[in-house]
Each structure stands twice: as structure tokens, then as C-alpha cells.
Design an enzyme around this catalytic site. Structure first.
Site, PDB file in Angstrom:
ATOM      1  N   ASP A  29       0.352  -1.094  -0.016  1.00  0.00           N
ATOM      2  CA  ASP A  29       0.134   0.153   0.398  1.00  0.00           C
ATOM      3  C   ASP A  29       0.782   1.088   0.177  1.00  0.00           C
ATOM      4  O   ASP A  29       2.008   1.538   0.620  1.00  0.00           O
ATOM      5  CB  ASP A  29      -1.360   0.024   1.438  1.00  0.00           C
ATOM      6  CG  ASP A  29      -2.357   0.956   0.926  1.00  0.00           C
ATOM      7  OD1 ASP A  29      -2.470   1.451   0.343  1.00  0.00           O
ATOM      8  OD2 ASP A  29      -2.565   1.008   2.173  1.00  0.00           O
ATOM      9  N   ASN A  77     -10.446  -2.269  -5.710  1.00  0.00           N
ATOM     10  CA  ASN A  77     -10.028  -2.036  -6.564  1.00  0.00           C
ATOM     11  C   ASN A  77     -10.885  -1.468  -7.940  1.00  0.00           C
ATOM     12  O   ASN A  77     -10.695  -0.637  -9.012  1.00  0.00           O
ATOM     13  CB  ASN A  77      -8.961  -1.865  -6.993  1.00  0.00           C
ATOM     14  CG  ASN A  77      -7.769  -2.265  -6.031  1.00  0.00           C
ATOM     15  OD1 ASN A  77      -6.753  -2.831  -6.108  1.00  0.00           O
ATOM     16  ND2 ASN A  77      -8.334  -1.188  -4.597  1.00  0.00           N
TER      17      ASN A  77
HETATM   18  C1  FPP Z   1      -1.790   0.269  -3.428  1.00  0.00           C
HETATM   19  O1  FPP Z   1      -1.463   1.955  -3.601  1.00  0.00           O
HETATM   20  C2  FPP Z   1      -1.214  -0.075  -5.055  1.00  0.00           C
HETATM   21  C3  FPP Z   1      -2.151  -0.855  -5.291  1.00  0.00           C
HETATM   22  C4  FPP Z   1      -3.845  -0.628  -5.083  1.00  0.00           C
HETATM   23  C5  FPP Z   1      -1.917  -1.464  -7.473  1.00  0.00           C
HETATM   24  C6  FPP Z   1      -1.179  -1.463  -8.113  1.00  0.00           C
HETATM   25  C7  FPP Z   1      -0.365  -2.437  -7.524  1.00  0.00           C
HETATM   26  C8  FPP Z   1       1.205  -3.144  -7.869  1.00  0.00           C
HETATM   27  C9  FPP Z   1       1.622  -1.770  -8.425  1.00  0.00           C
HETATM   28  C10 FPP Z   1       1.341  -4.054  -7.594  1.00  0.00           C
HETATM   29  C11 FPP Z   1       1.216  -5.195  -8.966  1.00  0.00           C
HETATM   30  C12 FPP Z   1       1.840  -6.454  -9.264  1.00  0.00           C
HETATM   31  C13 FPP Z   1       2.626  -6.687 -10.025  1.00  0.00           C
HETATM   32  C14 FPP Z   1       3.151  -8.706  -9.525  1.00  0.00           C
HETATM   33  C15 FPP Z   1       2.751  -6.614 -11.405  1.00  0.00           C
HETATM   34  P1  FPP Z   1      -2.150   2.707  -3.643  1.00  0.00           P
HETATM   35  O2  FPP Z   1      -2.820   3.328  -4.878  1.00  0.00           O
HETATM   36  O3  FPP Z   1      -3.628   2.464  -3.262  1.00  0.00           O
HETATM   37  O4  FPP Z   1      -1.357   4.116  -2.240  1.00  0.00           O
HETATM   38  P2  FPP Z   1      -2.095   5.249  -1.810  1.00  0.00           P
HETATM   39  O5  FPP Z   1      -2.681   4.364  -0.663  1.00  0.00           O
HETATM   40  O6  FPP Z   1      -1.275   6.054  -1.552  1.00  0.00           O
HETATM   41  O7  FPP Z   1      -4.079   5.488  -2.029  1.00  0.00           O
END
Ligand code: FPP
Length: 259
Positions: A29, A77
Site C-alpha cells: 500500500d 479496486n
Molecule cells: C496500493 O497503493 C497499490 C495498488 C492498489 C495497486 C498497484 C499494485 C501494483 C503496482 C503491484 C502490481 C503487482 C505485480 C505483481 C505486477 P494505493 O494506490 O492504494 O496507494 P495510496 O493508498 O497511497 O493511494
């Protein structure tokens, strides 16, 4: 500075409270906040987040961890802005295309849990094809949760179990937590020993909620793109200091526990 060999020594010595660490799960996260702090778009944050997946996969492998579970994209998401969802799917595609050779060379297997029917066809095909190619390997399992919901996992397992009961393949008196867990998407892997969540949030967010019943939880304020090898080792060092009792008392052997 923590060296991987220090962690191994700690584990082998059976130091007070030390418990074998086979499965680490991570809620990655903080990509969005990492980007905001730098005046970048959230998508740049996710890009750096994927970069960090490589760092942590390498670190987990170097410690001989058997399963590394990563929460990449939750069912919830899907409700994010379309551009962000599309960009994350594109990043997953890129990760698979660019990294599958390395994963293969490192003898890593890939497992993906979640509702893949909601993914773009291209992403789904890439995933299924790569899971198949890497299934011949025998090393660490990289278990990636995409379009995943812990409640949906339990619900699906319940429906399958109900069907088995209806068909007479199983009788109600034989339904134990161990039997139930065989209907979950994680039926072939043990429950996580340690869950790490980055970015200062203290929630499970619908990630493997059945499987995390006795998992040790570790929360850090570090945002995912900044979560370094050293941060990973620090989490593991902390785990080894814990006293896992699984609801028993100190003198009992937790090995006899289910799941
Ligand atoms: C969390 O940060 C991240 C996500 C919800 C999705 C993104 C995931 C990746 C980039 C990894 C992908 C994995 C592989 C194995 C390719 P957030 O957007 O919730 O951050 P915030 O809480 O600061 O807004």
C-alpha cells in the site's frame, strides 16, 4: 544493516519465540501517496510499486521463503478511475512479459488468486500462459492476488462445499476447518505466517481473511515504493522475536494445529 544470514541463524537456533517462516503475505500500500508527495500522477507511483515487487521477490527468495503472497489488485479496486485501472492492468502485463524469464531462471512458480474473469482478455491469457510455463519449477511460489476478495473466496468455497454435500461426496460431520480450507483458492499452500502492510494503514482490507486467522501482523509506515530489502528483513527479524502460541500455552506444541 541486517544481513540475510543473520535471519537464517536466528531461525535455525530456535531462539526464544522463533518459529519457522514459510509464507509471507504483503499488502503493498501507498503507491498513490508516494506519487502525490513527489507531484507525480498515481500511475507513476504504481510503476515504482512494480519495481519494488522485483526487489522484494529477490529478498524473499534469498531467505528461502516458500510462498510470497502479494495483494496486487482487490475486487474493490475495480471502482477506481478507469485510467488508473487500465494502467494497473498494463503494468501487470508488462511485469509478466518482462519478468517471466527471470522468474523461470530463479525456479519460481507463479500462482494467481482472484476473479480472473473480470480481467482484460490479454491480461488473463498472459497470466494463464505464464502460470502454466512456470508450473514445472520447484522453487518459491509467487502468489499474486488480482481482482481478489477474501469474502468472495470464502463464499465460493462455501458454494463448492454445499455442492459436494448435495452430491453426497461429503457428509456434514466431516466438514472441519481443514476440509473447508481445501475449497479455498489457496488449497495448495499453507496459511501465511507473517502479513506485512505498508503505508501506515492498520487494516486487512479483505485479503485472505480466512487464511490470516493466526498470522502475525506487521505494520510499517514506509510507503510501498520505498519498502526496501532492509525493511523486509526488519519485518522478518521482528517476526522471529514473536511468541506464536496459536491460542495454546507456551509449553504446548503448535505444530499439531490445523491450517
Ligand atoms: C496500493 O497503493 C497499490 C495498488 C492498489 C495497486 C498497484 C499494485 C501494483 C503496482 C503491484 C502490481 C503487482 C505485480 C505483481 C505486477 P494505493 O494506490 O492504494 O496507494 P495510496 O493508498 O497511497 O493511494
Amino acid at each position: 544493516m541486517i544481513e540475510p544470514r543473520d535471519l537464517k541463524t536466528l531461525d535455525k537456533s530456535g531462539a526464544s519465540g522463533a518459529h519457522q517462516l514459510k509464507h509471507v503475505a504483503i499488502i503493498m500500500d501507498g503507491n498513490g501517496r508516494w506519487a502525490n508527495q513527489r507531484g507525480f500522477s498515481r500511475i507513476i507511483g504504481h510503476k515504482h510499486g512494480v519495481k519494488n515487487v522485483r526487489t522484494v521477490v529477490k529478498a524473499a527468495k534469498s531467505l528461502g521463503i516458500e510462498v510470497l503472497s502479494l495483494f496486487a489488485f482487490s475486487e474493490e479496486n475495480w471502482g477506481r478511475p478507469l485510467l488508473e485501472v487500465r494502467s494497473i492492468m498494463a503494468l501487470i502485463d508488462q511485469f509478466i512479459i518482462r519478468d517471466r524469464k527471470t522468474l523461470d531462471r530463479e525456479n519460481i512458480r507463479l500462482k494467481v488468486i482472484g476473479d480472473l474473469t473480470r480481467l482484460p482478455l490479454k491480461t488473463r491469457a498472459l497470466i494463464e500462459n505464464t502460470v502454466e510455463i512456470l508450473s514445472k519449477n520447484s522453487g518459491m511460489i509467487l502468489n499474486v492476488a488480482i481482482s481478489y476478495s477474501g469474502r468472495a473466496d470464502i463464499l465460493n468455497a462455501s458454494l463448492k462445499l454445499a455442492e459436494a454435500l448435495k452430491q453426497g461426496a461429503l457428509s456434514p460431520e466431516n466438514v472441519t476447518p481443514e476440509v473447508f480450507s481445501k475449497y479455498l483458492s489457496t488449497s495448495d499452500i499453507a496459511a501465511p505466517d507473517l502479513l506485512i502492510r505498508t503505508s501506515g494503514e492498520h487494516r486487512i482490507s479483505n485479503f485472505m481473511i480466512w487464511q490470516l486467522a493466526y498470522t502475525e501482523l506487521y505494520f510499517t509506515d514506509v510507503l510501498w515504493p520505498d519498502f526496501s530489502e532492509q525493511d523486509f528483513y526488519a519485518a522478518i527479524k521482528d517476526y522471529h522475536m514473536r511468541d506464536r502460541r496459536f491460542g495454546l500455552v507456551k509449553t504446548q506444541n503448535p505444530e499439531s494445529l490445523p491450517l
